[in-house]
Scaffold this motif. Structure first.
Motif, mmCIF file in Angstrom:
data_model
loop_
_atom_site.group_PDB
_atom_site.id
_atom_site.type_symbol
_atom_site.label_atom_id
_atom_site.label_comp_id
_atom_site.label_asym_id
_atom_site.label_seq_id
_atom_site.Cartn_x
_atom_site.Cartn_y
_atom_site.Cartn_z
ATOM 1 N N SER A 175 0.853 -1.267 -0.084
ATOM 2 C CA SER A 175 -0.016 -0.109 -0.187
ATOM 3 C C SER A 175 0.798 1.188 -0.099
ATOM 4 C CB SER A 175 -1.006 0.011 1.452
ATOM 5 O OG SER A 175 -1.502 1.218 1.295
ATOM 6 N N GLN A 176 0.293 2.308 -0.591
ATOM 7 C CA GLN A 176 1.211 3.746 -0.636
ATOM 8 C C GLN A 176 0.225 4.467 0.260
ATOM 9 O OE1 GLN A 176 4.027 4.657 -1.354
ATOM 10 N NE2 GLN A 176 4.585 2.647 -1.998
ATOM 11 N N SER A 177 -0.724 3.966 1.017
ATOM 12 C CA SER A 177 -1.739 4.825 1.983
ATOM 13 C C SER A 177 -0.818 5.347 2.964
ATOM 14 C CB SER A 177 -2.564 4.149 2.314
ATOM 15 O OG SER A 177 -3.346 4.777 3.765
ATOM 16 N N PRO A 178 -0.941 6.712 3.259
ATOM 17 C CA PRO A 178 0.059 7.237 4.166
ATOM 18 C C PRO A 178 -0.484 6.775 5.655
ATOM 19 C CG PRO A 178 -1.342 9.009 3.041
ATOM 20 C CD PRO A 178 -1.348 7.783 2.333
ATOM 21 N N ARG A 179 -1.812 6.683 5.694
ATOM 22 C CA ARG A 179 -2.383 6.358 6.879
ATOM 23 C C ARG A 179 -1.807 4.973 7.455
ATOM 24 N NH1 ARG A 179 -5.343 9.159 4.203
ATOM 25 N NH2 ARG A 179 -6.276 7.497 2.874
ATOM 26 N N ARG A 180 -2.002 3.944 6.586
ATOM 27 C CA ARG A 180 -1.439 2.651 6.838
ATOM 28 C C ARG A 180 -0.082 2.628 6.968
ATOM 29 N NH1 ARG A 180 -5.533 0.782 2.284
ATOM 30 N NH2 ARG A 180 -7.481 0.268 3.592
ATOM 31 N N LYS A 181 0.619 3.325 6.299
ATOM 32 C CA LYS A 181 2.133 3.516 6.809
ATOM 33 C C LYS A 181 2.213 3.866 8.152
ATOM 34 C CE LYS A 181 3.471 5.318 2.938
ATOM 35 N NZ LYS A 181 4.211 6.167 1.719
ATOM 36 N N GLU A 182 1.619 4.973 8.448
ATOM 37 C CA GLU A 182 1.671 5.458 9.788
ATOM 38 C C GLU A 182 1.311 4.435 11.046
ATOM 39 O OE1 GLU A 182 -0.641 8.906 9.902
ATOM 40 O OE2 GLU A 182 0.887 10.124 8.576
ATOM 41 N N LEU A 183 0.118 3.622 10.539
ATOM 42 C CA LEU A 183 -0.195 2.704 11.870
ATOM 43 C C LEU A 183 0.583 1.376 11.746
ATOM 44 C CD1 LEU A 183 -4.129 2.693 10.750
ATOM 45 C CD2 LEU A 183 -2.948 3.628 12.626
ATOM 46 N N LEU A 184 1.064 1.136 10.797
ATOM 47 C CA LEU A 184 2.261 -0.078 10.817
ATOM 48 C C LEU A 184 3.288 0.320 11.300
ATOM 49 C CD1 LEU A 184 2.158 -3.069 10.070
ATOM 50 C CD2 LEU A 184 3.343 -2.378 7.972
#
Length: 201
Positions: free
Chosen positions: A14-23
């Motif tokens: 994913s390139q979702s900034p939110r998913r990157k922040e969560l992981l």
């Protein structure tokens, strides 16, 4: 509780900034890979079936494109939708669609559902997590102000629960908050540990 091994090669599809922040909240390093796939819901499948299929297809596409990078990695993919009155609300395409979605959701309760897939060592895990969110009533000025000042167009349901203005209208949450943001972190971590245990047995 067993921690995720520090030497595990983890990839977020994913390139979702939110998913990157969560992981990143796991404290574990990871890389990201992404590719475009058809995320259209199929009418002959249920909501959860669609979400799990799309999450799986994202991971499969990454594996095909990057076989060397993914061969010994744990791959994580996800897809999220908002469900209101049995209607799935994806990402709005324009201002009016975002306004229509917020108008439907204000002063009521809806569900946020995320399907996620894990691929590791020839094994797969896929599941869905649901969170219920209740909004207080919003005026038209509230809604138009939010749409103008924030970026609802890449968010299912046309809103981000973490956005400053929207936080003023969240009356209650039943379930995982992080799921509403885009990744049910506790469920993902539990599933990772179970998958690693099975793969290494």
């Amino acid at each position: 509780m067993t921690m995720i091994p520090t030497d595990l090669n983890m990839i977020l599809a994913s390139q979702s900034p939110r998913r990157k922040e969560l992981l990143a909240l796991t404290g574990h390093s990871f890389s990201t890979l992404s590719t475009a796939i058809d995320e259209t819901f199929r009418q002959d499948e249920g909501i959860e079936e669609n979400l799990k299929r799309i999450a799986t297809e994202k991971a499969e596409a990454i594996c095909r494109l990057y076989p060397e990078k993914t061969r010994n990695a744990l791959l994580i993919s996800a897809d999220t939708t908002v469900l209101f009155d049995n209607v799935a609300l994806g990402k709005p395409s324009d201002f009016q669609e975002a306004l229509d979605m917020l108008t439907m959701l204000q002063g009521s309760t809806h569900s946020v559902i995320t399907g996620f897939s894990l691929f590791y060592s020839g094994r797969r895990h896929c599941e869905c997590v649901t969170t219920k969110v209740e909004f207080l009533p919003m005026s038209r000025d509230d809604m138009t102000g939010y749409i103008t000042t924030q970026s609802p167009y890449d968010k299912a349901g046309g809103y981000g629960i973490q956005d400053p203005l929207m936080s003023c209208f969240v009356k209650g949450i039943e379930g995982c908050y992080y799921n509403v943001v885009g990744l049910p972190l506790s469920a993902v971590c539990r599933a990772i540990r179970q998958l690693l245990t099975t793969a290494n047995a």
